[in-house]
Design a protein around this motif. Structure first.
Motif, PDB file in Angstrom:
ATOM      1  N   LEU A  68       1.049  -5.008   6.683  1.00 27.15           N
ATOM      2  CA  LEU A  68       0.502  -5.753   5.549  1.00 27.15           C
ATOM      3  C   LEU A  68      -0.811  -6.435   5.930  1.00 27.15           C
ATOM      4  O   LEU A  68      -1.749  -6.487   5.116  1.00 27.15           O
ATOM      5  CB  LEU A  68       1.517  -6.790   5.078  1.00 27.15           C
ATOM      6  N   MET A  69      -0.924  -6.959   7.171  1.00 27.54           N
ATOM      7  CA  MET A  69      -2.179  -7.572   7.606  1.00 27.54           C
ATOM      8  C   MET A  69      -3.298  -6.524   7.664  1.00 27.54           C
ATOM      9  O   MET A  69      -4.438  -6.793   7.249  1.00 27.54           O
ATOM     10  CB  MET A  69      -1.996  -8.219   8.979  1.00 27.54           C
ATOM     11  N   ASP A  70      -2.973  -5.337   8.150  1.00 30.48           N
ATOM     12  CA  ASP A  70      -3.993  -4.270   8.168  1.00 30.48           C
ATOM     13  C   ASP A  70      -4.432  -3.911   6.751  1.00 30.48           C
ATOM     14  O   ASP A  70      -5.623  -3.664   6.492  1.00 30.48           O
ATOM     15  CB  ASP A  70      -3.426  -3.022   8.865  1.00 30.48           C
ATOM     16  N   PHE A  77      -5.832  -3.694  13.009  1.00 35.21           N
ATOM     17  CA  PHE A  77      -5.753  -4.653  14.105  1.00 35.21           C
ATOM     18  C   PHE A  77      -4.956  -4.050  15.269  1.00 35.21           C
ATOM     19  O   PHE A  77      -3.950  -3.382  15.054  1.00 35.21           O
ATOM     20  CB  PHE A  77      -5.079  -5.952  13.648  1.00 35.21           C
ATOM     21  N   GLU A  78      -5.436  -4.354  16.460  1.00 34.81           N
ATOM     22  CA  GLU A  78      -4.747  -3.829  17.629  1.00 34.81           C
ATOM     23  C   GLU A  78      -3.448  -4.598  17.852  1.00 34.81           C
ATOM     24  O   GLU A  78      -3.377  -5.813  17.649  1.00 34.81           O
ATOM     25  CB  GLU A  78      -5.635  -3.959  18.870  1.00 34.81           C
ATOM     26  N   THR A 251      -1.519   1.898   5.347  1.00 38.36           N
ATOM     27  CA  THR A 251      -2.898   2.268   5.710  1.00 38.36           C
ATOM     28  C   THR A 251      -3.160   3.742   5.431  1.00 38.36           C
ATOM     29  O   THR A 251      -4.258   4.235   5.709  1.00 38.36           O
ATOM     30  CB  THR A 251      -3.144   1.967   7.196  1.00 38.36           C
ATOM     31  N   GLU A 252      -2.180   4.423   4.895  1.00 40.34           N
ATOM     32  CA  GLU A 252      -2.339   5.850   4.570  1.00 40.34           C
ATOM     33  C   GLU A 252      -3.078   5.980   3.244  1.00 40.34           C
ATOM     34  O   GLU A 252      -2.740   5.311   2.264  1.00 40.34           O
ATOM     35  CB  GLU A 252      -0.966   6.512   4.493  1.00 40.34           C
ATOM     36  N   VAL A 261      -7.051   6.134  -2.457  1.00 45.25           N
ATOM     37  CA  VAL A 261      -6.236   4.925  -2.605  1.00 45.25           C
ATOM     38  C   VAL A 261      -5.185   4.900  -1.504  1.00 45.25           C
ATOM     39  O   VAL A 261      -4.787   5.937  -0.958  1.00 45.25           O
ATOM     40  CB  VAL A 261      -5.554   4.875  -3.992  1.00 45.25           C
ATOM     41  N   LYS A 262      -4.754   3.683  -1.185  1.00 43.44           N
ATOM     42  CA  LYS A 262      -3.690   3.501  -0.192  1.00 43.44           C
ATOM     43  C   LYS A 262      -2.343   3.720  -0.869  1.00 43.44           C
ATOM     44  O   LYS A 262      -2.063   3.122  -1.903  1.00 43.44           O
ATOM     45  CB  LYS A 262      -3.752   2.104   0.420  1.00 43.44           C
TER      46      LYS A 262
END
Length: 540
Positions: A68-70, A77-78, A251-252, A261-262
């Motif tokens: 969700l953060m990505d 994010f790593e 993220t796909e 779109v994601k």
């Protein structure tokens, strides 16, 4: 105007600051002054300094917090995926520098690794509360410094807490209620239903109502979007009704129509992340980042941090007013607290001194008692040593007397022995000579003889006696050789030329004795010791 402003008392100035609009006049301006550029100056200054925003993600492992953060910040994010084998709850903090247009953002994402994975979840909230308090304490310590650098200080206080709720469709877990109750007074809590595509729309609606009801009944105060700003009051009011947000992260990307779109693809269809008909991700992004980010920062500073700061200062003894409701100056508070501290310090010092004196006295008494015991033991050992020494001396004296007596007896015995040897020497020699001159021989099995020296070493008397033993019977005789030949002068009995046997038997014989005188053969030398014949030695 300036004279009027300066003529007021300090109380009036304080009232003016606290209550704007009261006691002041509004005057028109004759022309352009230029302070209308203050918003632009503030914007330029803020852009040059940059912004910071800190998000705390609380939820069980596997609810899609990192995804969700990505999705929220449209980046990757790593980070390594967490496992369910953590022994306790650990908070993992990562800071990133993001740039959008000419605005820089220092983003800090704090994730609760291992939350809800333990069998005993009673204290799972403690590490989170301690982490939030630690950030408040660090900011407070920076504020209390004499030389403060708050404009360059990296503010690590948590501005928003996204609490991820598992899509069970039933009700909140006790862990969720306890944790949110512990956090609502320290951080802005925004509950969200993670992976909301796992339940149907009707179940999701009921689940939201159930969550809201349980939060209210348990007194959990979640963050409400502000309604005081007319520009955003309407949209914030609408979004408050949609809490908790049901979100999906991915993220796909998939091309639908003419744009990418994601999405999340399933065998039965595709769920679009940014489609408001599918989930509330867009609402969450709008409220969290695009509309109320600054309000979240302000609420953290003015509400949660101020509450922590007030509690800490009250613990330190600082108050706003004295018992008479008069303002309490910091200097007076410091002096009073310092005097109180010095009084407590002196009291503790006196108690410690008395305790030290008491312990010294007790130790001295113990040492004296130990010294007394050592002296008694020493006297006892000394007396025992003296007794042992006296016994050894007595024993040594008795041994010396015995040695002296033994030496005297030895000297007397040696004297007597020497006198006896001189007096009885001749008799002893005579007896030894007689012993050496008598020998017993056996010429054959029937005749025995006695050799007797009468006329020197060359002449012998040979006494023969007949034996009752017949030939062939055992008479315990041994055959030996002699170095000389015996010759009978009377020639009445023939002698064997060279061989005789020693007669050793002890039983009684009946003898017929005859005496002859014999001599050695010419040219022969007598044996130096005729006892060799008796002993059975071969002398030839």
């Amino acid at each position: 105007m300036e004279a009027e402003a300066n003529s007021g008392s300090p109380e009036d100035s304080w009232a003016f600051i606290q209550r704007p609009g009261e006691g002041c006049r509004t005057v028109p301006l004759a022309g352009h002054v230029g302070f209308d550029s203050l918003p632009d100056q503030l914007v330029n200054q803020s852009i040059s300094q940059g912004f910071c925003f800190n998000i705390l993600c609380v939820g069980e492992t596997g609810l899609g917090k990192s995804t969700l953060m990505d999705t929220l910040f449209n980046t990757k994010f790593e980070g390594e995926p967490a496992t369910h084998t953590q022994p306790g709850v650990q908070l993992q903090s990562n800071t990133y520098d993001l740039q959008e247009s000419n605005v820089g953002l220092k983003l800090t994402i704090v994730s609760t690794v291992g939350f809800g994975d333990q069998i005993n979840k009673e204290d799972s909230y403690r590490p989170i509360v301690e982490f939030i308090d630690a950030q408040f304490e660090a900011y407070l310590q920076e504020e209390l410094k004499i030389r403060r650098l708050l404009h360059n200080y990296h503010d690590s206080r948590i501005h928003a807490c996204l609490y991820f709720i598992a899509p069970t469709g039933h009700s909140l877990k006790s862990l969720d209620l306890v944790t949110m109750k512990k956090l609502d007074s320290k951080v802005n809590v925004i509950p969200i239903i993670a992976k909301s595509d796992a339940i149907s729309k009707s179940e999701l609606t009921k689940f939201k109502i159930k969550i809201t009801s349980e939060l209210v009944s348990n007194g959990v105060q979640i963050y409400q979007f502000p309604m005081d700003d007319e520009a955003v009051a309407e949209v914030n009011g609408t979004m408050n009704a949609h809490l908790p947000f049901a979100v999906i992260g991915s993220t796909e990307e998939l091309k639908i129509g003419n744009k990418m779109v994601k999405v999340r693809q399933y065998p039965w269809g595709t769920v679009q992340v940014e489609n408001e008909a599918h989930c509330d991700f867009v609402k969450l992004r709008e409220m969290l980042i695009r509309v109320n980010m600054e309000d979240l920062r302000e609420q953290t500073h003015s509400r949660h941090y101020e509450l922590y700061r007030r509690c800490k200062l009250e613990e330190m003894g600082f108050k706003d007013t004295d018992p008479d409701s008069k303002p309490f100056s910091l200097q007076e508070t410091y002096e009073a607290k310092r005097n109180e501290f010095l009084g407590e310090l002196q009291k503790k010092e006196e108690e410690m001194r008395q305790m030290f004196v008491q312990r010294v006295k007790e130790k001295e008494a113990e040492l004296k008692e130990a010294e007394k015991e050592l002296h008694e033991k020493f006297d006892r050992l000394k007396k025992l040593h003296q007794d042992e020494k006296k016994k050894l001396e007595d024993k040594k004296k008795s041994l010396d007397d015995e040695v002296n007596a033994f030496k005297q007896r030895k000297t007397a015995a040696e004297l007597l022995q020497s006198q006896g040897s001189q007096a009885g020497g001749s008799q002893t020699l005579k007896r030894d000579k007689e012993k050496k001159n008598f020998y017993c021989f056996t010429v054959n099995s029937a005749v025995c003889c006695m050799l007797h020296e009468t006329q020197g070493p060359a002449f012998f008397n040979l006494v023969f006696s007949s034996c009752t033993k017949s030939k062939g019977e055992d008479c315990h005789c041994r055959r030996v050789r002699v170095p000389y030949c015996l010759k009978s002068e009377t020639n009445q009995f023939p002698l064997p030329p060279k061989c005789v046997r020693i007669h050793t038997h002890t039983h009684t014989h009946t003898h017929t004795t005859q005496v002859f005188t014999v001599s050695l053969c010419p040219g022969k030398t007598p044996s130096p010791d005729l006892r060799g014949i008796l002993n059975g030695s071969v002398l030839c």
